[in-house]
Design a protein around this motif. Sequence first.
Motif, PDB file in Angstrom:
ATOM      1  N   ILE A 111       0.741  -1.329  -0.105  1.00  0.00           N
ATOM      2  CA  ILE A 111       0.007  -0.144   0.126  1.00  0.00           C
ATOM      3  C   ILE A 111       0.515   1.414   0.132  1.00  0.00           C
ATOM      4  O   ILE A 111       0.408   2.031  -0.664  1.00  0.00           O
ATOM      5  CB  ILE A 111      -0.253   0.003   1.394  1.00  0.00           C
ATOM      6  CG1 ILE A 111      -2.255  -0.581   0.656  1.00  0.00           C
ATOM      7  CG2 ILE A 111      -1.982   1.491   1.133  1.00  0.00           C
ATOM      8  CD1 ILE A 111      -2.813  -1.203   2.014  1.00  0.00           C
ATOM      9  N   ILE A 112       1.831   0.654   0.480  1.00  0.00           N
ATOM     10  CA  ILE A 112       3.236   2.438   0.591  1.00  0.00           C
ATOM     11  C   ILE A 112       3.297   2.630  -0.799  1.00  0.00           C
ATOM     12  O   ILE A 112       3.578   3.808  -1.201  1.00  0.00           O
ATOM     13  CB  ILE A 112       3.311   2.657   2.178  1.00  0.00           C
ATOM     14  CG1 ILE A 112       2.870   2.260   3.301  1.00  0.00           C
ATOM     15  CG2 ILE A 112       4.724   3.256   2.257  1.00  0.00           C
ATOM     16  CD1 ILE A 112       2.247   4.117   3.692  1.00  0.00           C
ATOM     17  N   ASN A 113       3.859   1.357  -0.905  1.00  0.00           N
ATOM     18  CA  ASN A 113       4.795   1.718  -2.491  1.00  0.00           C
ATOM     19  C   ASN A 113       3.554   1.877  -3.528  1.00  0.00           C
ATOM     20  O   ASN A 113       3.910   3.573  -3.871  1.00  0.00           O
ATOM     21  CB  ASN A 113       5.560   0.547  -2.696  1.00  0.00           C
ATOM     22  CG  ASN A 113       5.804   0.626  -3.941  1.00  0.00           C
ATOM     23  OD1 ASN A 113       6.891   0.363  -4.273  1.00  0.00           O
ATOM     24  ND2 ASN A 113       5.572  -0.473  -5.091  1.00  0.00           N
ATOM     25  N   PHE A 114       2.524   1.977  -3.359  1.00  0.00           N
ATOM     26  CA  PHE A 114       1.568   2.779  -4.010  1.00  0.00           C
ATOM     27  C   PHE A 114       1.119   3.964  -4.439  1.00  0.00           C
ATOM     28  O   PHE A 114       1.060   3.959  -5.194  1.00  0.00           O
ATOM     29  CB  PHE A 114       0.316   2.020  -3.998  1.00  0.00           C
ATOM     30  CG  PHE A 114      -1.232   2.010  -4.737  1.00  0.00           C
ATOM     31  CD1 PHE A 114      -1.238   1.834  -5.999  1.00  0.00           C
ATOM     32  CD2 PHE A 114      -2.031   2.427  -4.617  1.00  0.00           C
ATOM     33  CE1 PHE A 114      -2.341   1.743  -6.610  1.00  0.00           C
ATOM     34  CE2 PHE A 114      -3.401   3.101  -4.883  1.00  0.00           C
ATOM     35  CZ  PHE A 114      -3.115   3.251  -5.871  1.00  0.00           C
ATOM     36  N   ARG A 132       2.957   6.096  -2.807  1.00  0.00           N
ATOM     37  CA  ARG A 132       4.031   6.763  -3.367  1.00  0.00           C
ATOM     38  C   ARG A 132       4.345   6.997  -4.551  1.00  0.00           C
ATOM     39  O   ARG A 132       5.144   8.264  -5.050  1.00  0.00           O
ATOM     40  CB  ARG A 132       5.810   5.977  -2.614  1.00  0.00           C
ATOM     41  CG  ARG A 132       5.676   5.909  -1.180  1.00  0.00           C
ATOM     42  CD  ARG A 132       7.265   5.343  -0.515  1.00  0.00           C
ATOM     43  NE  ARG A 132       8.160   5.619  -1.073  1.00  0.00           N
ATOM     44  CZ  ARG A 132       8.844   6.524  -0.305  1.00  0.00           C
ATOM     45  NH1 ARG A 132       8.669   7.198   0.889  1.00  0.00           N
ATOM     46  NH2 ARG A 132       9.873   7.151  -1.061  1.00  0.00           N
ATOM     47  N   ILE A 133       4.312   6.089  -5.730  1.00  0.00           N
ATOM     48  CA  ILE A 133       3.911   6.060  -7.402  1.00  0.00           C
ATOM     49  C   ILE A 133       3.214   6.656  -7.656  1.00  0.00           C
ATOM     50  O   ILE A 133       2.945   6.972  -8.725  1.00  0.00           O
ATOM     51  CB  ILE A 133       4.673   5.053  -7.389  1.00  0.00           C
ATOM     52  CG1 ILE A 133       3.339   3.623  -7.959  1.00  0.00           C
ATOM     53  CG2 ILE A 133       6.106   4.398  -6.628  1.00  0.00           C
ATOM     54  CD1 ILE A 133       4.002   2.310  -8.495  1.00  0.00           C
ATOM     55  N   THR A 134       2.020   6.950  -7.004  1.00  0.00           N
ATOM     56  CA  THR A 134       0.287   7.347  -7.248  1.00  0.00           C
ATOM     57  C   THR A 134       0.570   8.821  -7.472  1.00  0.00           C
ATOM     58  O   THR A 134      -0.403   9.319  -7.797  1.00  0.00           O
ATOM     59  CB  THR A 134      -0.444   6.161  -7.036  1.00  0.00           C
ATOM     60  OG1 THR A 134       0.091   4.641  -7.049  1.00  0.00           O
ATOM     61  CG2 THR A 134      -2.088   6.446  -7.709  1.00  0.00           C
ATOM     62  N   TYR A 135       1.062   9.565  -6.305  1.00  0.00           N
ATOM     63  CA  TYR A 135       0.245  10.612  -5.667  1.00  0.00           C
ATOM     64  C   TYR A 135       1.638  11.890  -5.075  1.00  0.00           C
ATOM     65  O   TYR A 135       2.916  10.696  -5.209  1.00  0.00           O
ATOM     66  CB  TYR A 135      -0.539  10.762  -4.563  1.00  0.00           C
ATOM     67  CG  TYR A 135      -1.754  10.195  -4.430  1.00  0.00           C
ATOM     68  CD1 TYR A 135      -3.056  10.390  -5.282  1.00  0.00           C
ATOM     69  CD2 TYR A 135      -1.826   8.544  -4.174  1.00  0.00           C
ATOM     70  CE1 TYR A 135      -4.228   9.810  -5.372  1.00  0.00           C
ATOM     71  CE2 TYR A 135      -2.766   7.864  -4.787  1.00  0.00           C
ATOM     72  CZ  TYR A 135      -4.449   8.719  -5.347  1.00  0.00           C
ATOM     73  OH  TYR A 135      -5.305   7.966  -5.375  1.00  0.00           O
ATOM     74  N   VAL A 136       1.973  13.044  -5.369  1.00  0.00           N
ATOM     75  CA  VAL A 136       2.405  13.580  -4.616  1.00  0.00           C
ATOM     76  C   VAL A 136       2.220  14.006  -2.870  1.00  0.00           C
ATOM     77  O   VAL A 136       1.426  14.130  -2.732  1.00  0.00           O
ATOM     78  CB  VAL A 136       2.821  14.927  -4.548  1.00  0.00           C
ATOM     79  CG1 VAL A 136       4.012  14.322  -6.016  1.00  0.00           C
ATOM     80  CG2 VAL A 136       1.622  15.830  -5.118  1.00  0.00           C
ATOM     81  N   PRO A 137       3.084  14.543  -1.690  1.00  0.00           N
ATOM     82  CA  PRO A 137       2.474  14.474  -0.936  1.00  0.00           C
ATOM     83  C   PRO A 137       1.757  15.084  -0.425  1.00  0.00           C
ATOM     84  O   PRO A 137       0.849  15.353   0.622  1.00  0.00           O
ATOM     85  CB  PRO A 137       4.165  14.456   0.115  1.00  0.00           C
ATOM     86  CG  PRO A 137       5.196  13.976  -0.496  1.00  0.00           C
ATOM     87  CD  PRO A 137       4.632  13.931  -1.900  1.00  0.00           C
ATOM     88  N   GLU A 138       1.832  16.905  -1.505  1.00  0.00           N
ATOM     89  CA  GLU A 138       1.562  17.549  -0.738  1.00  0.00           C
ATOM     90  C   GLU A 138      -0.440  17.169  -1.551  1.00  0.00           C
ATOM     91  O   GLU A 138      -1.445  17.707  -0.411  1.00  0.00           O
ATOM     92  CB  GLU A 138       0.875  19.039  -2.169  1.00  0.00           C
ATOM     93  CG  GLU A 138       2.888  19.155  -2.003  1.00  0.00           C
ATOM     94  CD  GLU A 138       3.639  18.895  -3.224  1.00  0.00           C
ATOM     95  OE1 GLU A 138       5.057  19.378  -3.112  1.00  0.00           O
ATOM     96  OE2 GLU A 138       3.811  16.788  -2.772  1.00  0.00           O
ATOM     97  N   GLN A 139      -0.499  16.642  -2.208  1.00  0.00           N
ATOM     98  CA  GLN A 139      -1.992  15.858  -1.989  1.00  0.00           C
ATOM     99  C   GLN A 139      -2.834  15.177  -1.388  1.00  0.00           C
ATOM    100  O   GLN A 139      -4.107  15.486  -1.128  1.00  0.00           O
ATOM    101  CB  GLN A 139      -2.036  15.557  -3.639  1.00  0.00           C
ATOM    102  CG  GLN A 139      -1.784  15.328  -5.322  1.00  0.00           C
ATOM    103  CD  GLN A 139      -1.866  14.651  -6.008  1.00  0.00           C
ATOM    104  OE1 GLN A 139      -0.927  13.820  -6.225  1.00  0.00           O
ATOM    105  NE2 GLN A 139      -2.343  14.970  -7.287  1.00  0.00           N
ATOM    106  N   ILE A 140      -2.132  14.438  -0.005  1.00  0.00           N
ATOM    107  CA  ILE A 140      -2.574  13.790   0.139  1.00  0.00           C
ATOM    108  C   ILE A 140      -2.871  14.603   1.399  1.00  0.00           C
ATOM    109  O   ILE A 140      -3.841  14.787   2.191  1.00  0.00           O
ATOM    110  CB  ILE A 140      -1.703  13.160   1.020  1.00  0.00           C
ATOM    111  CG1 ILE A 140      -1.168  11.659  -0.499  1.00  0.00           C
ATOM    112  CG2 ILE A 140      -1.879  11.894   2.096  1.00  0.00           C
ATOM    113  CD1 ILE A 140      -0.534  10.405  -0.285  1.00  0.00           C
TER     114      ILE A 140
END
Length: 272
Positions: A102-105, A107-115
């Motif tokens: 889940i963490i890998n998904f 990290r490669i799908t979003y950027v921190p600011e979005q979350i």
Amino acid sequence: MKPISTAKSLAPGTIIRRIGNNKDQQGSFLKYDAKNNMILANIIDMETGSLVASEGVLKPQPADKLYYYASSFSSNPASDKALKVVKSWPLYKKHGDLQDKIINFVRITYVPEQIIDMSKRDCLQSLFVPIQQKFRIGRFTENRGSERVCNDIFMLWLESINIGKHLTYLAQVTKEKGQLPIFYSAGAKTHEETANLIQNEIFTFEPNLGGHIKYADFKNGTRHFIVDAGSKYMGVGSKTPLAVSKMVAGALKKLYPDFDFTPLKGRGAIGE
């Protein structure tokens, strides 16, 4: 977000956003195909907050605008704060066996600011729904047999491995009619270590084959793997005949028809 110029050289893993023609989608850049279209992983519909595809070709239309995020989890100081949002999610805590994936998904799908922004605006469903879709948990849980659970997790390994890298695997492949092949991997661990890990899974099975799978190339929108059955722990290593690898490649193609598999004798997938 920054506009993408025609001369922009994109690094693999860069998050790309396409907006236009009533679409707002983003995905993780993998590479360009022969026609200079972008190949993206984990394509998200940002309007509906849902996972569109695990991998696809981005073919922009004239009215589309393309952007990229300069930020990433590897470079942004807000990464830990963003991941804390994920790690506090009840379904994340519930599925200990999937937490690394889940963490890998994420990290490669979003950027921190979005979350962080989703958390502030109370719209984290745009993050949590794609995770549930990807891993078939929560609202998207299926009544699946243990064999299918095992094979679905194996597919995640095939989807996440980088070109030029290999996985070790153990499998149960027979010629009996109606017998579903089962594949299991723990990354690049030894076959003996992998066998020990199987015993702790909910889908314990008795493997009869082992070998290596290498992500060799991406051709015509398809991941191409080379595969052998040359485990020394569960087989005869470099003496493994091509016929055995062909049986394994056939089983893999049956389970994962969207990928291509080329069998090699011995330990050919790792060049031995």
